[in-house]
Scaffold this motif. Structure first.
Motif, PDB file in Angstrom:
ATOM      1  N   SER A   1      21.267  31.743  35.165  1.00 34.48           N
ATOM      2  CA  SER A   1      21.615  30.381  35.547  1.00 34.48           C
ATOM      3  C   SER A   1      22.276  30.377  36.925  1.00 34.48           C
ATOM      4  O   SER A   1      23.232  31.108  37.171  1.00 34.48           O
ATOM      5  CB  SER A   1      22.581  29.800  34.511  1.00 34.48           C
ATOM      6  N   GLN A   2      21.763  29.523  37.798  1.00 32.55           N
ATOM      7  CA  GLN A   2      22.318  29.421  39.143  1.00 32.55           C
ATOM      8  C   GLN A   2      23.761  28.916  39.102  1.00 32.55           C
ATOM      9  O   GLN A   2      24.622  29.405  39.830  1.00 32.55           O
ATOM     10  CB  GLN A   2      21.456  28.480  39.985  1.00 32.55           C
ATOM     11  N   ALA A   3      24.033  27.966  38.229  1.00 34.85           N
ATOM     12  CA  ALA A   3      25.369  27.374  38.152  1.00 34.85           C
ATOM     13  C   ALA A   3      26.415  28.418  37.739  1.00 34.85           C
ATOM     14  O   ALA A   3      27.513  28.468  38.308  1.00 34.85           O
ATOM     15  CB  ALA A   3      25.366  26.208  37.174  1.00 34.85           C
ATOM     16  N   ILE A   4      26.066  29.237  36.774  1.00 38.49           N
ATOM     17  CA  ILE A   4      27.004  30.284  36.340  1.00 38.49           C
ATOM     18  C   ILE A   4      27.176  31.319  37.451  1.00 38.49           C
ATOM     19  O   ILE A   4      28.287  31.790  37.702  1.00 38.49           O
ATOM     20  CB  ILE A   4      26.533  30.935  35.020  1.00 38.49           C
ATOM     21  N   ASN A   5      26.082  31.650  38.147  1.00 37.76           N
ATOM     22  CA  ASN A   5      26.180  32.599  39.255  1.00 37.76           C
ATOM     23  C   ASN A   5      27.058  32.052  40.385  1.00 37.76           C
ATOM     24  O   ASN A   5      27.751  32.805  41.050  1.00 37.76           O
ATOM     25  CB  ASN A   5      24.793  32.956  39.791  1.00 37.76           C
ATOM     26  N   ARG A   6      27.046  30.739  40.599  1.00 38.89           N
ATOM     27  CA  ARG A   6      27.912  30.119  41.613  1.00 38.89           C
ATOM     28  C   ARG A   6      29.381  30.354  41.240  1.00 38.89           C
ATOM     29  O   ARG A   6      30.198  30.710  42.080  1.00 38.89           O
ATOM     30  CB  ARG A   6      27.646  28.620  41.712  1.00 38.89           C
ATOM     31  N   PHE A   7      29.688  30.158  39.962  1.00 38.07           N
ATOM     32  CA  PHE A   7      31.057  30.376  39.478  1.00 38.07           C
ATOM     33  C   PHE A   7      31.450  31.841  39.635  1.00 38.07           C
ATOM     34  O   PHE A   7      32.518  32.159  40.165  1.00 38.07           O
ATOM     35  CB  PHE A   7      31.156  29.949  38.007  1.00 38.07           C
ATOM     36  N   LEU A   8      30.564  32.741  39.194  1.00 38.09           N
ATOM     37  CA  LEU A   8      30.861  34.168  39.241  1.00 38.09           C
ATOM     38  C   LEU A   8      31.019  34.654  40.683  1.00 38.09           C
ATOM     39  O   LEU A   8      31.894  35.476  40.975  1.00 38.09           O
ATOM     40  CB  LEU A   8      29.767  34.968  38.524  1.00 38.09           C
ATOM     41  N   ALA A   9      30.192  34.135  41.591  1.00 40.71           N
ATOM     42  CA  ALA A   9      30.283  34.534  42.997  1.00 40.71           C
ATOM     43  C   ALA A   9      31.640  34.131  43.574  1.00 40.71           C
ATOM     44  O   ALA A   9      32.278  34.896  44.297  1.00 40.71           O
ATOM     45  CB  ALA A   9      29.149  33.903  43.796  1.00 40.71           C
ATOM     46  N   ARG A  10      32.087  32.928  43.231  1.00 41.61           N
ATOM     47  CA  ARG A  10      33.393  32.479  43.712  1.00 41.61           C
ATOM     48  C   ARG A  10      34.514  33.352  43.144  1.00 41.61           C
ATOM     49  O   ARG A  10      35.471  33.687  43.831  1.00 41.61           O
ATOM     50  CB  ARG A  10      33.623  31.008  43.337  1.00 41.61           C
ATOM     51  N   ARG A  11      34.367  33.717  41.877  1.00 44.21           N
ATOM     52  CA  ARG A  11      35.386  34.558  41.256  1.00 44.21           C
ATOM     53  C   ARG A  11      35.443  35.937  41.927  1.00 44.21           C
ATOM     54  O   ARG A  11      36.518  36.465  42.193  1.00 44.21           O
ATOM     55  CB  ARG A  11      35.104  34.701  39.761  1.00 44.21           C
ATOM     56  N   ILE A  12      34.277  36.500  42.226  1.00 46.41           N
ATOM     57  CA  ILE A  12      34.219  37.800  42.896  1.00 46.41           C
ATOM     58  C   ILE A  12      34.842  37.700  44.286  1.00 46.41           C
ATOM     59  O   ILE A  12      35.602  38.576  44.713  1.00 46.41           O
ATOM     60  CB  ILE A  12      32.761  38.309  42.980  1.00 46.41           C
ATOM     61  N   LEU A  13      34.531  36.601  44.994  1.00 50.87           N
ATOM     62  CA  LEU A  13      35.087  36.392  46.327  1.00 50.87           C
ATOM     63  C   LEU A  13      36.613  36.311  46.282  1.00 50.87           C
ATOM     64  O   LEU A  13      37.313  36.934  47.097  1.00 50.87           O
ATOM     65  CB  LEU A  13      34.506  35.117  46.947  1.00 50.87           C
ATOM     66  N   VAL A  14      37.141  35.574  45.312  1.00 43.90           N
ATOM     67  CA  VAL A  14      38.591  35.451  45.163  1.00 43.90           C
ATOM     68  C   VAL A  14      39.213  36.822  44.889  1.00 43.90           C
ATOM     69  O   VAL A  14      40.245  37.173  45.464  1.00 43.90           O
ATOM     70  CB  VAL A  14      38.946  34.443  44.037  1.00 43.90           C
ATOM     71  N   GLU A  15      38.578  37.608  44.021  1.00 41.96           N
ATOM     72  CA  GLU A  15      39.107  38.939  43.707  1.00 41.96           C
ATOM     73  C   GLU A  15      39.118  39.826  44.944  1.00 41.96           C
ATOM     74  O   GLU A  15      40.072  40.570  45.177  1.00 41.96           O
ATOM     75  CB  GLU A  15      38.289  39.573  42.581  1.00 41.96           C
ATOM     76  N   LYS A  16      38.049  39.736  45.757  1.00 43.74           N
ATOM     77  CA  LYS A  16      37.998  40.544  46.975  1.00 43.74           C
ATOM     78  C   LYS A  16      39.100  40.142  47.952  1.00 43.74           C
ATOM     79  O   LYS A  16      39.739  40.992  48.559  1.00 43.74           O
ATOM     80  CB  LYS A  16      36.633  40.397  47.659  1.00 43.74           C
ATOM     81  N   LEU A  17      39.298  38.832  48.096  1.00 44.08           N
ATOM     82  CA  LEU A  17      40.345  38.362  48.998  1.00 44.08           C
ATOM     83  C   LEU A  17      41.737  38.754  48.496  1.00 44.08           C
ATOM     84  O   LEU A  17      42.589  39.166  49.285  1.00 44.08           O
ATOM     85  CB  LEU A  17      40.260  36.840  49.172  1.00 44.08           C
ATOM     86  N   GLU A  18      41.952  38.634  47.185  1.00 45.56           N
ATOM     87  CA  GLU A  18      43.240  39.050  46.614  1.00 45.56           C
ATOM     88  C   GLU A  18      43.465  40.532  46.860  1.00 45.56           C
ATOM     89  O   GLU A  18      44.566  40.944  47.210  1.00 45.56           O
ATOM     90  CB  GLU A  18      43.277  38.753  45.115  1.00 45.56           C
ATOM     91  N   GLN A  19      42.413  41.309  46.668  1.00 45.36           N
ATOM     92  CA  GLN A  19      42.517  42.753  46.881  1.00 45.36           C
ATOM     93  C   GLN A  19      42.852  43.045  48.339  1.00 45.36           C
ATOM     94  O   GLN A  19      43.659  43.910  48.643  1.00 45.36           O
ATOM     95  CB  GLN A  19      41.203  43.442  46.484  1.00 45.36           C
TER      96      GLN A  19
END
Length: 141
Positions: A68-86
Protein backbone atom coordinates in the motif's frame (compact mmCIF):
# COMPACT_ATOMS: atom_id res chain seq x y z
CA UNK A 1 -9.63 9.10 9.54
CA UNK A 2 -6.24 10.87 9.57
CA UNK A 3 -3.56 11.32 6.97
CA UNK A 4 -2.37 7.72 7.03
CA UNK A 5 -4.23 4.40 7.29
CA UNK A 6 -2.71 3.53 10.68
CA UNK A 7 -3.96 3.72 14.25
CA UNK A 8 -4.54 7.31 15.41
CA UNK A 9 -2.01 6.85 18.24
CA UNK A 10 0.74 5.92 15.79
CA UNK A 11 -0.06 8.83 13.53
CA UNK A 12 -0.18 11.25 16.47
CA UNK A 13 3.17 9.95 17.74
CA UNK A 14 4.77 10.43 14.31
CA UNK A 15 3.38 13.96 13.90
CA UNK A 16 4.59 14.90 17.41
CA UNK A 17 8.07 13.58 16.68
CA UNK A 18 8.14 15.48 13.39
CA UNK A 19 7.04 18.69 15.14
CA UNK A 20 9.65 18.21 17.89
CA UNK A 21 12.40 17.96 15.27
CA UNK A 22 10.96 20.84 13.25
CA UNK A 23 10.14 18.76 10.17
CA UNK A 24 7.40 20.30 8.05
CA UNK A 25 5.70 18.65 5.09
CA UNK A 26 6.85 21.62 3.00
CA UNK A 27 10.48 20.56 3.75
CA UNK A 28 9.86 17.13 2.23
CA UNK A 29 10.14 16.23 -1.42
CA UNK A 30 7.96 13.19 -2.06
CA UNK A 31 7.97 10.98 -5.17
CA UNK A 32 6.26 7.73 -5.96
CA UNK A 33 8.15 5.06 -7.87
CA UNK A 34 7.23 1.62 -9.08
CA UNK A 35 8.38 -0.97 -6.59
CA UNK A 36 10.80 -3.73 -7.47
CA UNK A 37 10.96 -7.36 -6.48
CA UNK A 38 8.21 -9.79 -5.56
CA UNK A 39 4.59 -8.90 -6.14
CA UNK A 40 4.14 -9.70 -9.82
CA UNK A 41 1.75 -7.78 -12.00
CA UNK A 42 0.37 -5.62 -9.19
CA UNK A 43 3.83 -4.27 -8.36
CA UNK A 44 4.65 -3.61 -12.00
CA UNK A 45 1.51 -1.51 -12.54
CA UNK A 46 1.30 0.63 -9.40
CA UNK A 47 3.76 3.11 -7.90
CA UNK A 48 3.81 1.96 -4.28
CA UNK A 49 7.45 2.75 -3.50
CA UNK A 50 7.77 6.10 -1.70
CA UNK A 51 10.86 8.30 -2.02
CA UNK A 52 11.27 11.10 0.54
CA UNK A 53 13.96 13.75 0.65
CA UNK A 54 14.35 16.15 3.55
CA UNK A 55 15.49 19.28 1.73
CA UNK A 56 17.25 21.10 4.64
CA UNK A 57 19.49 18.14 5.53
CA UNK A 58 19.52 16.24 2.22
CA UNK A 59 18.58 12.94 3.89
CA UNK A 60 16.88 10.56 1.46
CA UNK A 61 14.61 7.65 2.32
CA UNK A 62 13.00 5.01 0.13
CA UNK A 63 10.32 2.68 1.42
CA UNK A 64 8.61 -0.19 -0.38
CA UNK A 65 7.98 -2.48 2.57
CA UNK A 66 4.21 -2.77 2.08
CA UNK A 67 1.99 -3.08 -1.00
CA UNK A 68 0.00 0.00 0.00
CA UNK A 69 1.34 3.39 -1.02
CA UNK A 70 -0.36 5.11 1.92
CA UNK A 71 1.27 2.83 4.48
CA UNK A 72 4.64 3.23 2.74
CA UNK A 73 4.23 7.04 3.01
CA UNK A 74 3.78 6.66 6.78
CA UNK A 75 6.70 4.24 7.11
CA UNK A 76 8.99 6.47 5.02
CA UNK A 77 8.25 9.42 7.28
CA UNK A 78 8.90 7.31 10.35
CA UNK A 79 12.26 6.14 8.95
CA UNK A 80 13.17 9.74 8.10
CA UNK A 81 12.35 10.88 11.64
CA UNK A 82 14.46 8.06 13.10
CA UNK A 83 17.40 9.01 10.88
CA UNK A 84 17.15 12.66 11.88
CA UNK A 85 16.87 11.76 15.57
CA UNK A 86 19.91 9.53 15.21
CA UNK A 87 21.80 12.34 13.49
CA UNK A 88 20.86 14.95 16.11
CA UNK A 89 20.81 12.86 19.28
CA UNK A 90 23.22 10.17 18.11
CA UNK A 91 26.41 12.05 18.83
CA UNK A 92 25.27 12.84 22.36
CA UNK A 93 24.05 9.32 23.03
CA UNK A 94 27.20 7.71 21.55
CA UNK A 95 29.36 9.77 23.88
CA UNK A 96 27.07 8.95 26.81
CA UNK A 97 27.23 5.22 26.00
CA UNK A 98 31.03 5.34 25.80
CA UNK A 99 31.27 7.07 29.19
CA UNK A 100 28.78 4.60 30.73
CA UNK A 101 30.75 1.64 29.37
CA UNK A 102 33.98 2.91 30.93
CA UNK A 103 32.15 3.52 34.22
CA UNK A 104 30.85 -0.07 34.23
CA UNK A 105 34.30 -1.44 33.49
CA UNK A 106 35.89 0.49 36.34
CA UNK A 107 33.18 -0.24 38.90
CA UNK A 108 34.20 -2.74 41.57
CA UNK A 109 32.07 -5.79 42.10
CA UNK A 110 30.19 -6.13 45.33
CA UNK A 111 31.22 -8.90 47.70
CA UNK A 112 28.04 -10.88 46.98
CA UNK A 113 28.54 -10.58 43.20
CA UNK A 114 32.14 -11.70 43.55
CA UNK A 115 31.11 -14.73 45.63
CA UNK A 116 28.42 -15.63 43.11
CA UNK A 117 30.88 -15.41 40.22
CA UNK A 118 33.43 -17.58 42.05
CA UNK A 119 30.74 -20.13 42.92
CA UNK A 120 29.76 -20.39 39.25
CA UNK A 121 33.42 -20.81 38.28
CA UNK A 122 33.82 -23.63 40.80
CA UNK A 123 30.71 -25.37 39.46
CA UNK A 124 32.04 -25.11 35.92
CA UNK A 125 35.38 -26.47 37.07
CA UNK A 126 33.66 -29.40 38.78
CA UNK A 127 31.74 -30.16 35.57
CA UNK A 128 34.96 -30.22 33.59
CA UNK A 129 36.64 -32.43 36.17
CA UNK A 130 33.74 -34.88 35.97
CA UNK A 131 34.17 -35.13 32.19
CA UNK A 132 37.77 -36.21 32.55
CA UNK A 133 37.11 -38.76 35.32
CA UNK A 134 38.12 -42.31 34.41
CA UNK A 135 37.32 -45.26 36.68
CA UNK A 136 40.22 -47.51 37.85
CA UNK A 137 39.04 -50.50 35.84
CA UNK A 138 39.45 -48.44 32.64
CA UNK A 139 43.25 -48.09 33.05
CA UNK A 140 45.16 -49.84 30.27
CA UNK A 141 48.57 -50.10 31.97
Amino acid sequence: MGLFPVKPEKEKDLLERMAKLGIKDSDLEEKFIRSQGKGGQKVNKSATCVYLKHLPTGIEVKCQRERSQAINRFLARRILVEKLEQMILGKESEEQQRIEKIRRQKRRRSRRAKEKMLKEKKLQSAKKQARCFQPDWLDFD
